[in-house]
Design a protein around this motif. Structure first.
Motif, short mmCIF file in Angstrom:
data_model
loop_
_atom_site.label_atom_id
_atom_site.label_comp_id
_atom_site.label_asym_id
_atom_site.label_seq_id
_atom_site.Cartn_x
_atom_site.Cartn_y
_atom_site.Cartn_z
N ARG A 288 25.41 -14.42 6.83
CA ARG A 288 24.18 -13.78 6.33
C ARG A 288 23.00 -14.74 6.33
NH1 ARG A 288 28.74 -12.62 4.62
NH2 ARG A 288 29.57 -10.49 4.48
N PRO A 289 23.16 -15.96 5.80
CA PRO A 289 22.02 -16.89 5.89
C PRO A 289 21.65 -17.23 7.33
CG PRO A 289 23.94 -17.96 4.89
CD PRO A 289 24.24 -16.50 4.94
N LEU A 290 22.65 -17.35 8.20
CA LEU A 290 22.33 -17.62 9.61
C LEU A 290 21.48 -16.49 10.18
CD1 LEU A 290 25.73 -19.01 11.02
CD2 LEU A 290 23.60 -20.30 10.69
N MET A 291 21.85 -15.26 9.85
CA MET A 291 21.08 -14.11 10.34
C MET A 291 19.68 -14.09 9.75
SD MET A 291 24.09 -11.25 10.34
CE MET A 291 23.03 -9.86 10.70
N LEU A 292 19.58 -14.46 8.46
CA LEU A 292 18.27 -14.46 7.83
C LEU A 292 17.35 -15.51 8.47
CD1 LEU A 292 17.52 -14.13 4.04
CD2 LEU A 292 16.24 -15.71 5.47
N VAL A 293 17.88 -16.71 8.63
CA VAL A 293 17.05 -17.79 9.18
C VAL A 293 16.68 -17.49 10.64
CG1 VAL A 293 16.97 -20.25 9.75
CG2 VAL A 293 18.02 -19.51 7.60
N ALA A 294 17.64 -17.00 11.41
CA ALA A 294 17.34 -16.67 12.81
C ALA A 294 16.31 -15.54 12.90
CB ALA A 294 18.63 -16.30 13.55
N SER A 295 16.40 -14.57 11.98
CA SER A 295 15.41 -13.48 11.98
C SER A 295 14.02 -14.02 11.67
CB SER A 295 15.79 -12.42 10.93
OG SER A 295 17.01 -11.81 11.26
N SER A 296 13.95 -14.93 10.72
CA SER A 296 12.67 -15.55 10.39
C SER A 296 12.14 -16.36 11.58
CB SER A 296 12.83 -16.44 9.15
OG SER A 296 11.70 -17.25 8.98
N ASP A 297 13.01 -17.15 12.17
CA ASP A 297 12.62 -17.93 13.37
C ASP A 297 12.13 -17.00 14.48
OD1 ASP A 297 13.32 -20.26 12.13
OD2 ASP A 297 15.11 -20.67 13.36
N LEU A 298 12.85 -15.89 14.64
CA LEU A 298 12.53 -14.96 15.74
C LEU A 298 11.09 -14.45 15.66
CD1 LEU A 298 14.11 -13.39 18.09
CD2 LEU A 298 14.07 -11.46 16.52
N VAL A 299 10.60 -14.28 14.42
CA VAL A 299 9.23 -13.76 14.26
C VAL A 299 8.23 -14.87 13.96
CG1 VAL A 299 10.13 -11.54 13.44
CG2 VAL A 299 9.49 -13.29 11.76
N GLY A 300 8.71 -16.13 14.00
CA GLY A 300 7.79 -17.26 13.82
C GLY A 300 7.53 -17.65 12.38
N GLY A 301 8.53 -17.46 11.50
CA GLY A 301 8.37 -17.81 10.07
C GLY A 301 8.54 -19.29 9.78
N GLU A 302 8.22 -19.66 8.53
CA GLU A 302 8.38 -21.04 8.08
C GLU A 302 9.86 -21.30 7.79
OE1 GLU A 302 5.65 -22.59 4.88
OE2 GLU A 302 4.84 -20.57 5.10
N ARG A 303 10.43 -22.32 8.40
CA ARG A 303 11.85 -22.58 8.26
C ARG A 303 12.27 -22.88 6.82
NH1 ARG A 303 16.33 -24.57 11.18
NH2 ARG A 303 15.74 -23.24 12.93
N ILE A 304 11.44 -23.64 6.09
CA ILE A 304 11.85 -24.06 4.75
C ILE A 304 12.03 -22.86 3.81
CG2 ILE A 304 9.43 -24.61 4.21
CD1 ILE A 304 12.48 -26.30 2.62
N ARG A 305 11.14 -21.87 3.93
CA ARG A 305 11.29 -20.66 3.11
C ARG A 305 12.55 -19.89 3.52
NH1 ARG A 305 6.89 -19.83 0.02
NH2 ARG A 305 4.88 -20.58 0.78
#
Lengths: 328, 328
Positions: A44-61
């Protein structure tokens, strides 16, 4: 390259969790941290972080929000194991077996609150409206998961469950936290409402596929792969899609055997194996096809979004593939 | 006039809770709502709303936040009753007695998440920084309460607890939610940091006083007033301030009797009464004075703030007085 991508996230997620789950009441924090050390895929965290990365989000958040989701997931595992009287998880004694039921209840409660604490930190400084939306996704997920767990328990006492009822139940119990993870990742990555919705759907479809495969593995994997006793689903009377399908297709004698052993905590190993063999004969192919169907729908959702980060998109595809092809 | 003030708040709090605690998985929501119908003083939401009124806050937000605190409190009661194996609460069978342990765990979890959902709605549209602060107060409270419950359970297995350890434990287990309530009321009422802190201290001091009086009533009230079996604290081996003081002062023979019956779930009614009588002889006056001391310190805090609403200030004083003079 995807390995390195995952490993970096995992390192940060695990460090974040270790950093938050500590305090000066020793046994309580030990019991709360115990299951994280026992392994876990951190899907689940891997999916959350990858989803954020996919749309260009801040990694730390994303790392913080991902940790919040994993902590939340772990709280549900601890309490589910008490409710289901499970004694093994990830190849280790469950928390209530090791620390007693009262401490396990309390450890789950602590993690539940910790998840909110970590999410709050993940959102700190963001726009008010976004914070409210994120907390809404998170709380809705827990409410729906609790409803799913209640249905799952109710189904144990009912003889006949339809495929529709089963799908509704796993939608709530399992898929909702997958969809909350991908939606949260997209939201804190400041994606548009449309992209948040599509990534939410991707998570939901994949979550359904994940649970169907989990139900399959409960009948086909060995004890070491499972990290829990063989055929525990049958012993607990879980109405999985495989059981539902088999009850639909089996002849009278086979049906009698299934109903006799399903939910019978005193069934012998031989009886459990005989039951599992009948169930598999009628439902294994069907369940695999169903899981594959949801997997493909999930991929379509993922392909309908503009990827701002190629590696993150490939990582999500990899996770999707792993979900249906895994052996544990 | 104070009666009308309280009644209006209570009506809104109860209606809000009824409105949130419903859903389409019948038994789960029934089990979750059960304890609200059994009564309860709603002290924490009253304190939250009055604190918000005192500093000139918006009533509708305070009602929502107060409901969140009451829902949170109820979740802790349901889980504590499982951990402590209590069978009666508010004169009714506890949730796990009525619905079974699995459903009671789940109902508590649902209420835990519901509390966050309601708080999120209370804060919707407020400034980002204030939302983050409010969630921090709320999550910190739950974490500290869980630690307090863990200490309370650990103390049952330890022979000797100091007065300092006892005060630390009730600070966490009980007083923290009082202080979180008054702090939240002040915060969402947009009070200055200084006023938030003073109302937080007021709540904390009053919460300590409340728990000491609770421990006294456990030995002096009758079963109907208590809504639970007489002397259950002794049976469960609770190390209350009264037990601590009595063990300090009693002679060897009396000490032997206390230690023999404390935490002995098979002790007879006579043995429990004999033990209670010894404890009361040495500690009742001391405990009342201690509670009174905290009550007076709480009042001083309240008097150190500028009241923007006279009725709300009087209501808080009334609650404070009730806390030390109540019979149930």
């Amino acid at each position: 390259m995807i390995d390195a991508y995952f490993n970096e996230i995992l390192k940060d997620i695990n460090a974040t969790i270790a950093n938050y789950i500590k305090g000066n009441v020793k046994e309580l924090y030990e019991a709360s941290y115990y299951l994280f050390q026992a392994g876990g895929k951190r899907l689940r965290p891997l999916m959350l972080v990858a989803s954020s990365d996919l749309v260009g989000g801040e990694r730390i958040r994303a790392i913080l929000a991902g940790s919040a989701v994993e902590v939340l997931h772990t709280f549900t595992l601890i309490h589910d194991d008490i409710m289901d009287q499970d004694t093994l998880r990830r190849g280790m004694p469950t928390v209530h077996v090791k620390y007693g039921v009262p401490m396990a209840i309390l450890a789950g409660d602590l993690l539940h609150a910790k998840a909110f604490q970590i999410l709050n930190d993940a959102l700190s400084g963001m726009e008010s409206n976004l914070i409210t939306k994120a907390f809404r996704i998170f709380t809705d997920a827990i409410l729906v998961i609790s409803e799913g767990q209640a249905l799952d328990m109710q189904f144990e006492d009912r003889k006949s469950i339809s495929e529709g009822e089963y799908l509704d139940m796993i939608n709530r119990k399992t898929a909702k936290l997958f969809s909350a993870s991908t939606a949260l990742g997209a939201l804190i990555g400041k994606a548009s409402d449309d992209v948040v919705k599509k990534l939410e759907d991707f998570g939901l479809l994949l979550g359904i596929s994940f649970q169907i495969v989990d139900d399959i593995l409960g009948l086909t994997a060995n004890e070491e792969e499972l990290g829990k006793p063989l055929y525990s689903d049958i012993r607990e009377g879980k109405k999985t899609i495989l059981v539902i399908k088999a009850l639909e297709m089996a002849n009278e004698e086979e049906k009698r055997i299934i109903l006799q052993n399903l939910g019978n905590r005193n069934a012998s190993k031989e009886e459990l194996k005989q039951t599992a063999d009948i169930i598999k004969k009628y439902s294994l192919n069907y369940a695999y096809e169903l899981a594959d169907n949801y997997y493909k729908q999930a991929l379509d959702k993922l392909d309908s979004i503009e990827w701002k980060n190629e590696l993150a998109g490939k990582a999500l595809k990899y996770i999707a593939e792993f979900t249906v092809k895994r052996r544990k």
